[in-house]
Design a protein around this motif. Structure first.
Motif, short mmCIF file in Angstrom:
data_model
loop_
_atom_site.label_atom_id
_atom_site.label_comp_id
_atom_site.label_asym_id
_atom_site.label_seq_id
_atom_site.Cartn_x
_atom_site.Cartn_y
_atom_site.Cartn_z
N HIS A 73 0.82 -1.21 0.00
CA HIS A 73 0.00 0.00 0.00
C HIS A 73 0.86 1.26 0.00
CE1 HIS A 73 -3.56 -2.35 0.46
NE2 HIS A 73 -2.99 -3.01 1.44
N ALA A 74 1.94 1.24 -0.75
CA ALA A 74 2.86 2.38 -0.76
C ALA A 74 2.22 3.57 -1.47
CB ALA A 74 4.15 2.00 -1.47
N SER A 75 2.28 4.71 -0.85
CA SER A 75 1.72 5.91 -1.48
C SER A 75 2.79 6.76 -2.14
CB SER A 75 0.97 6.74 -0.45
OG SER A 75 1.84 7.17 0.55
N TRP A 76 4.08 6.53 -1.82
CA TRP A 76 5.13 7.38 -2.39
C TRP A 76 5.21 7.22 -3.90
CZ3 TRP A 76 9.27 5.77 -5.21
CH2 TRP A 76 9.59 4.42 -5.13
N ILE A 77 4.87 6.04 -4.42
CA ILE A 77 4.93 5.85 -5.87
C ILE A 77 3.89 6.73 -6.56
CG2 ILE A 77 3.35 3.89 -6.13
CD1 ILE A 77 6.76 4.05 -7.80
N ASN A 78 2.83 7.09 -5.83
CA ASN A 78 1.84 8.00 -6.39
C ASN A 78 2.48 9.34 -6.74
OD1 ASN A 78 -0.10 6.07 -6.08
ND2 ASN A 78 -0.88 6.91 -4.16
N GLN A 79 3.47 9.76 -5.97
CA GLN A 79 4.14 11.03 -6.25
C GLN A 79 4.84 10.99 -7.61
OE1 GLN A 79 3.58 13.67 -4.29
NE2 GLN A 79 2.26 12.22 -3.25
N VAL A 80 5.39 9.85 -7.96
CA VAL A 80 6.02 9.70 -9.27
C VAL A 80 4.96 9.81 -10.36
CG1 VAL A 80 7.33 8.14 -10.76
CG2 VAL A 80 7.88 8.30 -8.32
N GLU A 81 3.82 9.15 -10.15
CA GLU A 81 2.74 9.22 -11.12
C GLU A 81 2.21 10.65 -11.25
OE1 GLU A 81 0.15 6.28 -9.45
OE2 GLU A 81 1.13 4.65 -10.54
N ILE A 82 2.13 11.37 -10.16
CA ILE A 82 1.70 12.77 -10.19
C ILE A 82 2.68 13.61 -11.00
CG2 ILE A 82 1.41 14.84 -8.77
CD1 ILE A 82 0.20 12.94 -6.61
N PHE A 83 3.98 13.37 -10.78
CA PHE A 83 5.01 14.10 -11.53
C PHE A 83 4.82 13.92 -13.04
CE2 PHE A 83 9.03 13.74 -13.83
CZ PHE A 83 9.45 15.07 -13.79
N PHE A 84 4.64 12.68 -13.48
CA PHE A 84 4.47 12.43 -14.91
C PHE A 84 3.17 13.01 -15.44
CE2 PHE A 84 7.86 9.26 -14.27
CZ PHE A 84 8.70 9.68 -15.28
N SER A 85 2.15 13.05 -14.61
CA SER A 85 0.89 13.68 -15.01
C SER A 85 1.09 15.17 -15.24
CB SER A 85 -0.17 13.43 -13.93
OG SER A 85 -1.35 14.13 -14.24
N ILE A 86 1.80 15.82 -14.33
CA ILE A 86 2.09 17.25 -14.49
C ILE A 86 2.94 17.49 -15.73
CG2 ILE A 86 3.33 19.20 -13.47
CD1 ILE A 86 2.46 18.08 -10.70
N LEU A 87 3.96 16.66 -15.91
CA LEU A 87 4.82 16.78 -17.08
C LEU A 87 3.99 16.68 -18.36
CD1 LEU A 87 7.77 16.93 -18.14
CD2 LEU A 87 7.73 14.43 -18.15
N HIS A 88 3.08 15.73 -18.39
CA HIS A 88 2.22 15.56 -19.56
C HIS A 88 1.33 16.77 -19.79
CE1 HIS A 88 -1.59 14.30 -21.49
NE2 HIS A 88 -0.73 13.81 -22.36
N ARG A 89 0.67 17.23 -18.74
CA ARG A 89 -0.26 18.36 -18.87
C ARG A 89 0.45 19.65 -19.27
NH1 ARG A 89 -2.16 16.59 -13.89
NH2 ARG A 89 -1.37 18.49 -12.95
N ARG A 90 1.63 19.89 -18.73
CA ARG A 90 2.30 21.17 -18.96
C ARG A 90 3.22 21.17 -20.18
NH1 ARG A 90 3.92 23.32 -12.96
NH2 ARG A 90 1.81 23.45 -12.18
#
Length: 96
Positions: A73-90
């Motif tokens: 149930h690691a949540s830190w990997i979500n931060q990586v997914e958030i980073f790539f989402s931001i990269l994609h959007r911007r």
């Protein structure tokens, strides 16, 4: 090794064979690196399975790969997914 190089591949399926093929690409891209650390979540294709896919893969590459698994149930990997989402959007969405 800090090169900023990204090795990526998109596929229409998500099977163990697909991941092994991608990891062969990673092995080739970093053939001069003595140890390669891979961080994986708990997706079923990230484990050896009955075929011992990662044990055999690692043996083919002189055991240079070290596999690390996130807690279930690691949540830190979500931060990586958030980073790539931001990269994609911007950045990536509007490029050709």
């Amino acid at each position: 090794m800090s090169t900023g190089k990204v090795v990526a591949h998109c596929s229409s399926t998500r099977k163990g064979e697909d991941l092994v093929a991608f990891m062969e690409t990673v092995a080739e891209a970093y053939k001069d690196v003595p140890k390669i650390h891979v961080v994986w979540d708990n997706l079923n294709i990230h484990y050896d399975g009955a075929s011992n896919r990662w044990t055999e893969f690692n043996a083919r590459h002189d055991n240079k790969f070290v596999f690390h698994y996130t807690p279930i149930h690691a949540s830190w990997i979500n931060q990586v997914e958030i980073f790539f989402s931001i990269l994609h959007r911007r950045c990536l969405r509007w490029s050709d």
